[in-house]
Design a protein around this motif. Sequence first.
Motif, mmCIF file in Angstrom:
data_model
loop_
_atom_site.group_PDB
_atom_site.id
_atom_site.type_symbol
_atom_site.label_atom_id
_atom_site.label_comp_id
_atom_site.label_asym_id
_atom_site.label_seq_id
_atom_site.Cartn_x
_atom_site.Cartn_y
_atom_site.Cartn_z
ATOM 1 N N GLY A 299 39.630 44.672 49.741
ATOM 2 C CA GLY A 299 40.085 44.611 48.350
ATOM 3 C C GLY A 299 41.600 44.629 48.245
ATOM 4 N N ALA B 115 40.900 40.034 38.983
ATOM 5 C CA ALA B 115 40.353 41.283 39.505
ATOM 6 C C ALA B 115 39.102 41.657 38.725
ATOM 7 C CB ALA B 115 41.395 42.390 39.400
ATOM 8 N N TRP C 299 36.882 49.583 46.009
ATOM 9 C CA TRP C 299 37.895 49.543 47.070
ATOM 10 C C TRP C 299 38.838 50.738 46.989
ATOM 11 C CZ3 TRP C 299 36.128 47.048 50.694
ATOM 12 C CH2 TRP C 299 35.516 45.803 50.557
ATOM 13 N N GLN C 300 39.078 51.243 45.793
ATOM 14 C CA GLN C 300 39.932 52.440 45.659
ATOM 15 C C GLN C 300 39.281 53.626 46.371
ATOM 16 O OE1 GLN C 300 40.741 53.600 41.571
ATOM 17 N NE2 GLN C 300 40.930 55.735 42.180
ATOM 18 N N ASP D 62 37.439 46.880 41.997
ATOM 19 C CA ASP D 62 38.654 47.695 42.176
ATOM 20 C C ASP D 62 38.312 49.154 42.433
ATOM 21 O OD1 ASP D 62 40.220 45.487 41.844
ATOM 22 O OD2 ASP D 62 40.759 45.899 39.760
ATOM 23 N N ASP E 42 43.950 41.645 46.714
ATOM 24 C CA ASP E 42 44.997 41.865 45.702
ATOM 25 C C ASP E 42 46.333 41.287 46.171
ATOM 26 O OD1 ASP E 42 43.229 43.158 44.060
ATOM 27 O OD2 ASP E 42 43.861 45.186 44.623
#
Length: 302
Positions: free
Chosen positions: A290, A267, A275-276, A272, A294
């Motif tokens: 994303g 990652a 995409w969050q 991250d 994962d």
Amino acid sequence: MSPDGMWSIGELAAHAGVTVKTVRFYSDRGLLPEAGRSTGGHRRYGPEALDRLRLIRSLRTLDLPLPDVGRLLDREDALADALEDAVAGRLRDLGTQLSALRWREAALHALRDCAAAERADRLRLVGALSTPPSTAPMRRFWRRWLPPRLPAHLVGRILELSVPEPPADPTPDQVLAFARLHAFTTGSCADSVRPRPEEYWSSAGGRPAVLYEGLGEAYDLAAAELLAGREPREGDALDCFVSAYALAYGTRDTPAFRRLLAGLLAADPRADLYWQLTAELWGPARPTPGAADDWLRTALSA
């Protein structure tokens, strides 16, 4: 009407139910031609001017700009078709304006409905956005992130899947998420260096286009697994994922290759975070690439 069948500017204004100033305004801009002048130099209008003036007034009630009104009057013989185009354009403009107002309203709610200590920081975030906000910073971020010399059609598809469009009617939380995404993709972290190291791409055997073509299908399959609430597992999605890398490497999907690939993939905190924030905009009904990545990396490690 006078014996010569002409109206004065005052008579025309009275028949149309407008002021003399209004008639003069449209005449001075060439929208309402005079039929002539009196011996005293006063404007005179024929009876057809009344219909034209009423048409001008009707067009202006649609808030059409004067240049558009003039173009429509010039095409009076094909007014229906011309009016359809003008109305469609005005609806697009109004849609943009309404979207901007909704964004401003949601931004104001985001500022109002927070603790006083947070308000200044939120103001800096949302104040940096245009309304409606632009996706250009996100597109630039991904163009830097992607390997060079990808085919244009593939870059376009990746941008379409990766760059969230601003919601037309956002919630305050979505405004904040978009503002944070904007701040992240325009900040020093995004501008300093290529987020992914060059060796990552060279490890794909110089075939990143092959890799990304395959990853798109794998992410679609993984998204279906996520929507079904399934834990990471073996299956078509993982097979497609590994196959994309194997083709890029010019090798086959074997247990040894899967172990190698599981150790290579990792990652990236910057991805991250991107995409969050995108997930906050899209909501749970649309898994991000994303989230799919994962899920697939977890399935591979397992």
